[in-house]
Structure formats: C-alpha cells, structure tokens
Motif scaffolding. Structure first.
Motif, PDB file in Angstrom:
ATOM      1  N   PRO A  41      57.798 -14.187  25.821  1.00  0.00           N
ATOM      2  CA  PRO A  41      58.021 -13.864  24.411  1.00  0.00           C
ATOM      3  C   PRO A  41      58.307 -12.372  24.225  1.00  0.00           C
ATOM      4  O   PRO A  41      57.841 -11.527  25.010  1.00  0.00           O
ATOM      5  CB  PRO A  41      56.695 -14.241  23.746  1.00  0.00           C
ATOM      6  N   ALA A  42      59.038 -12.055  23.194  1.00  0.00           N
ATOM      7  CA  ALA A  42      59.451 -10.669  22.951  1.00  0.00           C
ATOM      8  C   ALA A  42      58.248  -9.740  22.791  1.00  0.00           C
ATOM      9  O   ALA A  42      58.281  -8.596  23.248  1.00  0.00           O
ATOM     10  CB  ALA A  42      60.339 -10.605  21.725  1.00  0.00           C
ATOM     11  N   ILE A  43      57.195 -10.210  22.158  1.00  0.00           N
ATOM     12  CA  ILE A  43      56.018  -9.360  21.944  1.00  0.00           C
ATOM     13  C   ILE A  43      55.364  -8.988  23.274  1.00  0.00           C
ATOM     14  O   ILE A  43      54.891  -7.860  23.456  1.00  0.00           O
ATOM     15  CB  ILE A  43      55.010 -10.029  20.976  1.00  0.00           C
ATOM     16  N   VAL A  44      55.353  -9.899  24.226  1.00  0.00           N
ATOM     17  CA  VAL A  44      54.768  -9.616  25.543  1.00  0.00           C
ATOM     18  C   VAL A  44      55.600  -8.574  26.280  1.00  0.00           C
ATOM     19  O   VAL A  44      55.056  -7.651  26.902  1.00  0.00           O
ATOM     20  CB  VAL A  44      54.632 -10.914  26.366  1.00  0.00           C
ATOM     21  N   VAL A  45      56.904  -8.688  26.197  1.00  0.00           N
ATOM     22  CA  VAL A  45      57.792  -7.720  26.846  1.00  0.00           C
ATOM     23  C   VAL A  45      57.644  -6.351  26.186  1.00  0.00           C
ATOM     24  O   VAL A  45      57.605  -5.317  26.866  1.00  0.00           O
ATOM     25  CB  VAL A  45      59.260  -8.209  26.799  1.00  0.00           C
ATOM     26  N   THR A  46      57.519  -6.318  24.868  1.00  0.00           N
ATOM     27  CA  THR A  46      57.323  -5.052  24.156  1.00  0.00           C
ATOM     28  C   THR A  46      56.015  -4.398  24.570  1.00  0.00           C
ATOM     29  O   THR A  46      55.966  -3.190  24.848  1.00  0.00           O
ATOM     30  CB  THR A  46      57.329  -5.299  22.634  1.00  0.00           C
ATOM     31  N   ILE A  47      54.953  -5.174  24.623  1.00  0.00           N
ATOM     32  CA  ILE A  47      53.647  -4.642  25.041  1.00  0.00           C
ATOM     33  C   ILE A  47      53.725  -4.157  26.489  1.00  0.00           C
ATOM     34  O   ILE A  47      53.167  -3.109  26.834  1.00  0.00           O
ATOM     35  CB  ILE A  47      52.544  -5.699  24.856  1.00  0.00           C
ATOM     36  N   GLY A  48      54.421  -4.884  27.342  1.00  0.00           N
ATOM     37  CA  GLY A  48      54.597  -4.453  28.728  1.00  0.00           C
ATOM     38  C   GLY A  48      55.291  -3.108  28.829  1.00  0.00           C
ATOM     39  O   GLY A  48      54.935  -2.265  29.652  1.00  0.00           O
TER      40      GLY A  48
END
Length: 71
Positions: A41-48
């Motif tokens: 998900p985009a939020i996981v990639v952003t947090i990464g």
C-alpha cells in the motif's frame, strides 16, 4: 572540508555508536520496504521512505559527534 573529515575520523562516544547502529538498522529497514518485490500500500511505502531518511540522518549526525573538544 578538512574539519568535517577530522570529525568523521575522531573517536565517537559509546552512546552515539549505539545511535549510529540504530540509524543504520532503520535505513536498512526503510530501504527494504522501498525495494520490496511485492506491491505494498502507498502508506507503507511512504512510511518506508521516511524511515530510510530518518535512519540516514541519525547515522550521519551520530558519526560526526566527537569527544574532541579542541575543534
């Protein structure tokens, strides 16, 4: 430039050695999330991405901390 190189090679206090290692681990985790071969998900990639940047900054700041007070 010479001062930065001297600071980078000067002895680092133990506390900041631990912080440097934590920063390296955070950068590795963030990089792993960003390079995951599966769709996340985009939020996981952003947090990464944020974790990777925070780890890099923590590592750099900890490496340049020195016990030498003469500089």
């Amino acid at each position: 430039m010479k001062k930065i190189l001297n600071r980078a090679t000067a002895p680092t206090p133990n506390f900041f050695k631990v912080l440097r290692n934590v920063g390296l681990a955070l950068a590795a985790v963030g990089g792993t999330i960003l390079a995951a071969p599966v769709a996340l998900p985009a939020i996981v990639v952003t947090i990464g991405g944020y974790v990777a940047v925070a780890g890099g900054v923590l590592t750099a700041a900890s490496q340049l901390t020195t016990t030498n007070d003469s500089e």
